[in-house]
Design a protein around this motif. Structure first.
Motif, PDB file in Angstrom:
ATOM      1  N   VAL A  54       0.699  -1.199  -0.105  1.00 21.12           N
ATOM      2  CA  VAL A  54      -0.173  -0.001   0.092  1.00 21.12           C
ATOM      3  C   VAL A  54       0.783   1.260  -0.019  1.00 21.12           C
ATOM      4  O   VAL A  54       0.474   2.401  -0.409  1.00 21.12           O
ATOM      5  CB  VAL A  54      -0.882   0.053   1.117  1.00 21.12           C
ATOM      6  N   HIS A  55       2.108   1.077   0.534  1.00 23.18           N
ATOM      7  CA  HIS A  55       3.111   2.308   0.459  1.00 23.18           C
ATOM      8  C   HIS A  55       3.833   2.269  -0.664  1.00 23.18           C
ATOM      9  O   HIS A  55       5.105   3.231  -0.592  1.00 23.18           O
ATOM     10  CB  HIS A  55       3.876   2.311   1.880  1.00 23.18           C
ATOM     11  N   GLN A  56       3.658   1.504  -1.851  1.00 26.12           N
ATOM     12  CA  GLN A  56       4.778   1.491  -2.848  1.00 26.12           C
ATOM     13  C   GLN A  56       4.875   2.756  -3.700  1.00 26.12           C
ATOM     14  O   GLN A  56       6.067   2.804  -4.012  1.00 26.12           O
ATOM     15  CB  GLN A  56       4.522   0.210  -3.795  1.00 26.12           C
ATOM     16  N   ASN A  87      -5.415  -1.124  19.424  1.00 23.88           N
ATOM     17  CA  ASN A  87      -4.019  -1.428  19.366  1.00 23.88           C
ATOM     18  C   ASN A  87      -3.270  -0.035  18.950  1.00 23.88           C
ATOM     19  O   ASN A  87      -2.095   0.283  19.158  1.00 23.88           O
ATOM     20  CB  ASN A  87      -3.696  -2.559  18.375  1.00 23.88           C
ATOM     21  N   ARG A  88      -3.735   0.768  17.824  1.00 22.45           N
ATOM     22  CA  ARG A  88      -3.508   1.645  17.342  1.00 22.45           C
ATOM     23  C   ARG A  88      -3.164   3.045  18.319  1.00 22.45           C
ATOM     24  O   ARG A  88      -2.252   3.625  18.409  1.00 22.45           O
ATOM     25  CB  ARG A  88      -4.553   2.238  16.101  1.00 22.45           C
ATOM     26  N   LYS A  89      -4.405   3.150  19.111  1.00 25.19           N
ATOM     27  CA  LYS A  89      -3.977   3.756  20.375  1.00 25.19           C
ATOM     28  C   LYS A  89      -3.123   3.478  21.331  1.00 25.19           C
ATOM     29  O   LYS A  89      -2.154   4.556  21.634  1.00 25.19           O
ATOM     30  CB  LYS A  89      -5.446   4.061  21.419  1.00 25.19           C
ATOM     31  N   SER A 120      -2.360  -3.192  12.481  1.00 28.52           N
ATOM     32  CA  SER A 120      -3.357  -2.992  11.391  1.00 28.52           C
ATOM     33  C   SER A 120      -4.269  -2.174  11.681  1.00 28.52           C
ATOM     34  O   SER A 120      -4.353  -1.526  12.786  1.00 28.52           O
ATOM     35  CB  SER A 120      -4.345  -4.222  11.387  1.00 28.52           C
ATOM     36  N   ASP A 121      -4.481  -1.182  10.485  1.00 28.49           N
ATOM     37  CA  ASP A 121      -5.400   0.026  10.689  1.00 28.49           C
ATOM     38  C   ASP A 121      -6.851   0.059  10.422  1.00 28.49           C
ATOM     39  O   ASP A 121      -7.530   0.762  10.419  1.00 28.49           O
ATOM     40  CB  ASP A 121      -4.767   1.246   9.651  1.00 28.49           C
ATOM     41  N   SER A 122      -7.356  -1.195   9.868  1.00 29.84           N
ATOM     42  CA  SER A 122      -8.689  -1.340   9.531  1.00 29.84           C
ATOM     43  C   SER A 122      -8.960  -2.865   9.655  1.00 29.84           C
ATOM     44  O   SER A 122      -8.152  -3.666   9.609  1.00 29.84           O
ATOM     45  CB  SER A 122      -8.926  -0.935   8.112  1.00 29.84           C
TER      46      SER A 122
HETATM   47 MG    MG Z   1      -0.033   1.741   8.490  1.00 29.98          MG
END
Ligand code: MG
Ligand code: CDP
Length: 136
Positions: A54-56, A87-89, A120-122
Motif C-alpha cells: 500500500v506504500h509502494q 492497538n493503534r491507540k 493493522s489500521d482497519s
Molecule cells: Mg499503517
C-alpha cells in the motif's frame, strides 16, 4: 455490545534488536489483549515489499522494506474488544516524537522509521495482514 476483533501486531527489528519483545508483550497483556499466536521470523525484502505494498508510491517505501527485512521480527495476532483501534491507540503516533505519553512508540520508538511496532489500521487490512503471516 461486544465487538471482539483480531489485529496483526509486529514488533519491528529495532525493538527485537534491543530485546524489548517481552516488555512490549507485557504492555499488550496488561492492556487486555490476548496474544492468540506469535512467531519470531525474518522476512525477505520481497516479502516486506508485498506486506507494505500500500506504500509502494511513497518516498520511504524502499527503505521501509529494507528495514523490515533487516532482522528478526515478532508477529502476533492480538485479540480484544475493538482490537484494531485499541492497538493503534496503544501504539501511538507513527512518529515517536508526536506519540502520546504512555504509548509504546513514545516509550520505545527511536524515530519515524524505527518506531518499534506495527498495527493493522482497519478491519479489512487486519484480515489481509493476518492471512499474510498466518494463513496455512
Ligand atoms: Mg499503517
Ligand atoms: O505504522 P503506521 O500505520 O503508524 O504508519 P504508516 O503511515 O502506515 O507507515 C508505515 C511505516 O512506514 C511506519 O510505521 C514507519 O516505519 C514508516 N514511515 C517512514 O519511514 N517514514 C515516514 N515518513 C512515514 C512512515
Amino acid at each position: 455490545m461486544s465487538n471482539v476483533e483480531q489485529t496483526l501486531s509486529i514488533i519491528k527489528p529495532d525493538a527485537v534488536e534491543r530485546n524489548l519483545q517481552e516488555n512490549i508483550k507485557k504492555i499488550f497483556v496488561e492492556n487486555g489483549f490476548n496474544i492468540k499466536i506469535e512467531k519470531k521470523i525474518k522476512i525477505s525484502k520481497n516479502e516486506a515489499e508485498e506486506f507494505y505494498k500500500v506504500h509502494q508510491s511513497k518516498p520511504f517505501y524502499n527503505e521501509l522494506c529494507s528495514y523490515l527485512s533487516s532482522g528478526p521480527i515478532v508477529v502476533m495476532i492480538l485479540e480484544k474488544d475493538n482490537a484494531i483501534l485499541e492497538n493503534r491507540k496503544l501504539m501511538g503516533a507513527t512518529d515517536p516524537l508526536k506519540a502520546d505519553e504512555g504509548t509504546i512508540r513514545k516509550k520505545y520508538g527511536i524515530s519515524i522509521d524505527k518506531n518499534s511496532v506495527h498495527g493493522s489500521d482497519s478491519v479489512d487490512n487486519a484480515k489481509i495482514e493476518i492471512d499474510f503471516f498466518f494463513k496455512s
